[in-house]
Design a protein around this motif. Structure first.
Motif, mmCIF file in Angstrom:
data_model
loop_
_atom_site.group_PDB
_atom_site.id
_atom_site.type_symbol
_atom_site.label_atom_id
_atom_site.label_comp_id
_atom_site.label_asym_id
_atom_site.label_seq_id
_atom_site.Cartn_x
_atom_site.Cartn_y
_atom_site.Cartn_z
ATOM 1 N N GLN A 1 51.047 81.737 27.118
ATOM 2 C CA GLN A 1 51.876 81.139 28.172
ATOM 3 C C GLN A 1 52.317 82.177 29.194
ATOM 4 O O GLN A 1 52.705 81.818 30.312
ATOM 5 N N GLU A 2 52.236 83.450 28.855
ATOM 6 C CA GLU A 2 52.757 84.512 29.713
ATOM 7 C C GLU A 2 51.669 85.309 30.432
ATOM 8 O O GLU A 2 51.955 85.980 31.426
ATOM 9 N N THR A 3 50.427 85.266 29.949
ATOM 10 C CA THR A 3 49.372 86.090 30.533
ATOM 11 C C THR A 3 49.070 85.681 31.978
ATOM 12 O O THR A 3 49.230 84.504 32.347
ATOM 13 N N ASP A 4 48.626 86.647 32.785
ATOM 14 C CA ASP A 4 48.215 86.337 34.163
ATOM 15 C C ASP A 4 46.715 86.530 34.376
ATOM 16 O O ASP A 4 46.206 86.301 35.472
ATOM 17 N N LEU A 5 45.968 86.926 33.325
ATOM 18 C CA LEU A 5 44.508 87.039 33.438
ATOM 19 C C LEU A 5 43.894 87.103 32.044
ATOM 20 O O LEU A 5 44.356 87.858 31.184
ATOM 21 N N VAL A 6 42.847 86.300 31.846
ATOM 22 C CA VAL A 6 42.055 86.355 30.613
ATOM 23 C C VAL A 6 40.704 86.984 30.946
ATOM 24 O O VAL A 6 40.024 86.539 31.882
ATOM 25 N N VAL A 7 40.336 88.009 30.203
ATOM 26 C CA VAL A 7 39.004 88.606 30.328
ATOM 27 C C VAL A 7 38.222 88.168 29.097
ATOM 28 O O VAL A 7 38.477 88.626 27.982
ATOM 29 N N ALA A 8 37.297 87.233 29.294
ATOM 30 C CA ALA A 8 36.552 86.618 28.192
ATOM 31 C C ALA A 8 35.223 87.346 28.027
ATOM 32 O O ALA A 8 34.363 87.289 28.911
ATOM 33 N N LEU A 9 35.052 87.999 26.906
ATOM 34 C CA LEU A 9 33.864 88.816 26.638
ATOM 35 C C LEU A 9 32.942 88.071 25.684
ATOM 36 O O LEU A 9 33.191 87.978 24.484
ATOM 37 N N GLY A 10 31.879 87.482 26.230
ATOM 38 C CA GLY A 10 30.912 86.804 25.388
ATOM 39 C C GLY A 10 31.385 85.484 24.828
ATOM 40 O O GLY A 10 30.942 85.065 23.753
ATOM 41 N N SER A 11 32.262 84.803 25.525
ATOM 42 C CA SER A 11 32.739 83.485 25.090
ATOM 43 C C SER A 11 32.347 82.424 26.107
ATOM 44 O O SER A 11 32.472 82.635 27.315
ATOM 45 N N ARG A 12 31.908 81.280 25.599
ATOM 46 C CA ARG A 12 31.613 80.140 26.461
ATOM 47 C C ARG A 12 32.836 79.247 26.651
ATOM 48 O O ARG A 12 32.734 78.153 27.206
ATOM 49 N N LEU A 13 33.984 79.709 26.179
ATOM 50 C CA LEU A 13 35.263 79.019 26.392
ATOM 51 C C LEU A 13 35.206 77.573 25.900
ATOM 52 O O LEU A 13 35.587 76.633 26.592
ATOM 53 N N GLU A 14 34.742 77.428 24.666
ATOM 54 C CA GLU A 14 34.647 76.106 24.066
ATOM 55 C C GLU A 14 36.030 75.494 23.863
ATOM 56 O O GLU A 14 37.044 76.170 23.940
ATOM 57 N N GLU A 15 36.042 74.212 23.536
ATOM 58 C CA GLU A 15 37.298 73.468 23.448
ATOM 59 C C GLU A 15 38.235 74.048 22.397
ATOM 60 O O GLU A 15 39.442 74.151 22.619
ATOM 61 N N THR A 16 37.699 74.442 21.227
ATOM 62 C CA THR A 16 38.588 74.990 20.205
ATOM 63 C C THR A 16 39.159 76.342 20.634
ATOM 64 O O THR A 16 40.283 76.685 20.255
ATOM 65 N N ALA A 17 38.409 77.100 21.435
ATOM 66 C CA ALA A 17 38.885 78.425 21.872
ATOM 67 C C ALA A 17 39.966 78.325 22.931
ATOM 68 O O ALA A 17 40.790 79.235 23.077
ATOM 69 N N THR A 18 39.994 77.236 23.704
ATOM 70 C CA THR A 18 40.963 77.084 24.792
ATOM 71 C C THR A 18 42.037 76.039 24.474
ATOM 72 O O THR A 18 42.874 75.748 25.321
#
Length: 570
Positions: A268-285
């Motif tokens: 809730q507090e972060t201002d940037l996500v650096v996703a390394l090798g993730s397809r940002l699936e539903e369970t991950a987000t």
């Protein structure tokens, strides 16, 4: 040309190519002609003969995920191929480089109602990166090399090669030496690196999210050093576990559905996500704040994994090289001290949660009966060496292992989980492939009894393979996730049921194949059973420990299943 060779048959050419790949094993249930086995007879390639084609694909997928190299599965034609499709679906979703080789109806018999005739290319194409049928012997060497290059290149994934029956016995001319099978790791575009580097450098409260695409790309711990440079919180996706050291002071757990308090506050507090090798699936987000206001810089190896719909940018390139290049560009960066302190404070709170879990392994049991799953995980931690690989399913009770710090990979441990598809029985079968991929390394599979029952037909395969896997089976009487959903919809007096208290019959089956078996119904016998079972595995033989658990023993924060996803306590 130097290196040219002549193989007596198509299957001999395939056998030679498998030797070149360094395939540690071939998994499968070959066609009735047995030509592949005849070709492999004089080689050193291990062959794991399975009872079910789906499980063969699961085992090959586990092997590929554990090594990062191509794994091979061989099946017959027609229904043998369609039995493997669920495994292909999982391999594609897990980005596992698996080469599926199958037989096919001879060209002159296509369209005649031939035995087990099927449009196999049409059946497999939705599930693979590339598919080809070989109708001419002179085209086989090129097809084998293209299959390997496609499996490991870009976003890894399964490929399919069909050997028509009329080609199988023909001699094959190999025009030159086989090409190297290793993937080519591409670097990112320099302009994109600079632009995304500026975004990362400007962030005050960054989070690194480590996905499955970072597996085998962090041997020198460059991701942890990059996190220290940024002062960033580090999370992994479920499939990314085992990539970074989970005892690192900036590591705060698993993202999305599996995040536990107090680590959920960081999202809730972060201002940037650096996703390394993730397809940002539903369970991950799952549970992230509004997608339209959280910027994400996503690093993936190919365009098919890029996720849009949120602010930010994407980088196409190898995760390891991209992190290295960013670290060089940002070497003078100074992180925001208050954010780093915040992250370290959250991690300290998580460590206290872990301490409370291990301080009372024999504490009160959840629900009406059975052993607490948290105690089972703590018991495994005590019994099995720290470099173990935990292979998991994704049911109501076995999902506990996804919730850090109730399970931690530490610095030396590994992890293999099902993809977003979560096919039942994947983890139980994949553990065989993982164990054969990493001989000498402890492998533990945690599975619900429903998932394990789908694998039990492979117990003779397990025994024959020599895979000394420790299976910890959480017995809640059947399909706990479905029962919990049924109770939610129909009430506990429904005439339907997915669970029932009855003997499992596993002890007799295990004993018949020389597999160790232990049964645990109360907490006071847990540690002894796990210690004895692990000693059995350390001697080179597989073991099964069945543990009675309660349907009401749900992971932290999970209120109840609600269809595909659970509701969570606020």
């Amino acid at each position: 040309m130097s290196g040219a060779r002549k193989h007596p048959s198509a299957w001999h050419a395939i056998a030679d190519h498998l030797q070149h790949l360094g395939a540690g094993a071939v998994f499968g249930l070959p066609g009735d002609d047995m030509d592949l086995l005849a070709a492999l007879e004089g080689t050193s390639t291990r062959v794991v003969l399975c009872r079910d084609q789906r499980n063969a694909m699961f085992m090959a997928t586990g092997h590929a995920l554990a090594t990062g190299r191509p794994a091979v599965c061989a099946v017959g034609k027609g229904p043998a191929l369609t039995n493997a499709l669920t495994g292909l679906l999982e391999a594609r979703s897990a980005a596992a480089p698996v080469v599926l080789v199958a037989g096919g109806t001879a060209l002159e018999r296509l369209g005649t109602g031939a035995f087990q005739e099927l449009d196999q290319l049409g059946a497999v194409r939705p599930f693979v990166k590339w598919a080809e049928r070989v109708d001419r012997a002179d085209r086989l060497p090129a097809a084998l090399e293209k299959a390997t290059a496609m499996a490991v290149g870009g976003t890894p994934g399964p490929v399919y090669l069909e050997i028509a029956e009329h080609v199988a016995g023909e001699a094959v001319e190999q025009p030159g030496p086989w090409r190297p099978p290793a993937p080519q790791r591409t670097g990112a575009d320099e302009d994109v690196l600079r632009a995304t580097g500026r975004l990362i450098g400007a962030a005050r409260r960054p989070v690194l999210l480590v996905g499955g695409g970072a597996r085998h790309r962090n041997a020198d711990r460059r991701i942890e050093r990059f996190a220290e440079l940024l002062g960033a919180a580090v999370f992994s996706t479920a499939s990314g576990r085992g990539t970074v050291a989970e005892d690192h002071p900036l590591y705060c757990g698993v993202s999305g559905l599996y995040t536990v308090p107090p680590a959920d506050r960081l999202w809730q507090e972060t201002d940037l996500v650096v996703a390394l090798g993730s397809r940002l699936e539903e369970t991950a987000t799952f549970g992230w704040p509004d997608r339209m206001r959280l910027p994400v810089v996503q690093v993936v190896s190919a365009e098919d994994s890029v996720v849009t719909g949120h602010p930010g940018a994407h980088v196409l390139g190898d995760v390891g090289r991209t992190v290295r290049d960013w670290a060089t560009a940002l070497r003078e960066h100074r992180p925001a001290g208050d954010w780093t302190d915040r992250v370290r404070g959250i991690r300290t709170e998580l460590d206290r949660v872990a301490d409370r879990r291990t301080d009372r392994p024999g504490g009160p049991e959840a629900g009406e009966h059975g052993v607490r799953v948290a105690d089972v995980l703590a018991g495994i931690d005590r019994a099995v060496p720290a470099d173990r690989v935990l292979v998991q399913e994704n049911g109501l009770q076995d999902m506990w292992s996804y919730f850090f710090p109730y399970w931690s990979c530490g610095a030396a441990g590994g992890s293999v989980v099902p993809s977003e598809q979560t096919p039942l029985g994947f983890g139980a079968a994949a553990a065989v492939g993982v164990a054969l991929a990493e001989p000498g390394r402890p492998v533990v599979a945690v599975a619900g009894d429903g998932a394990f029952n789908l694998f039990r037909g492979e117990l003779p395969t397990l025994a024959d393979s020599g895979a000394a896997v420790l299976y910890v089976v959480l017995d809640n009487g059947g399909y706990g996730w479905l029962q919990a959903n049924l109770d939610r919809v129909c009430g506990e007096r429904s005439r339907f049921a997915f669970t029932d208290e009855r003997p499992t019959g596993t002890a007799a089956l295990a004993g018949a194949y020389g597999i160790g078996h232990w049964r645990v119904d109360t907490s006071d016998t847990l540690d002894r059973a796990l210690a004895e079972a692990w000693a059995h595995c350390a001697s080179g033989r597989a073991a099964v420990v069945e543990v009675a658990v309660s349907l009401t023993d749900r992971p932290p924060g999970v209120a109840q299943p609600a269809g595909d996803f659970p509701t969570k306590h606020q």
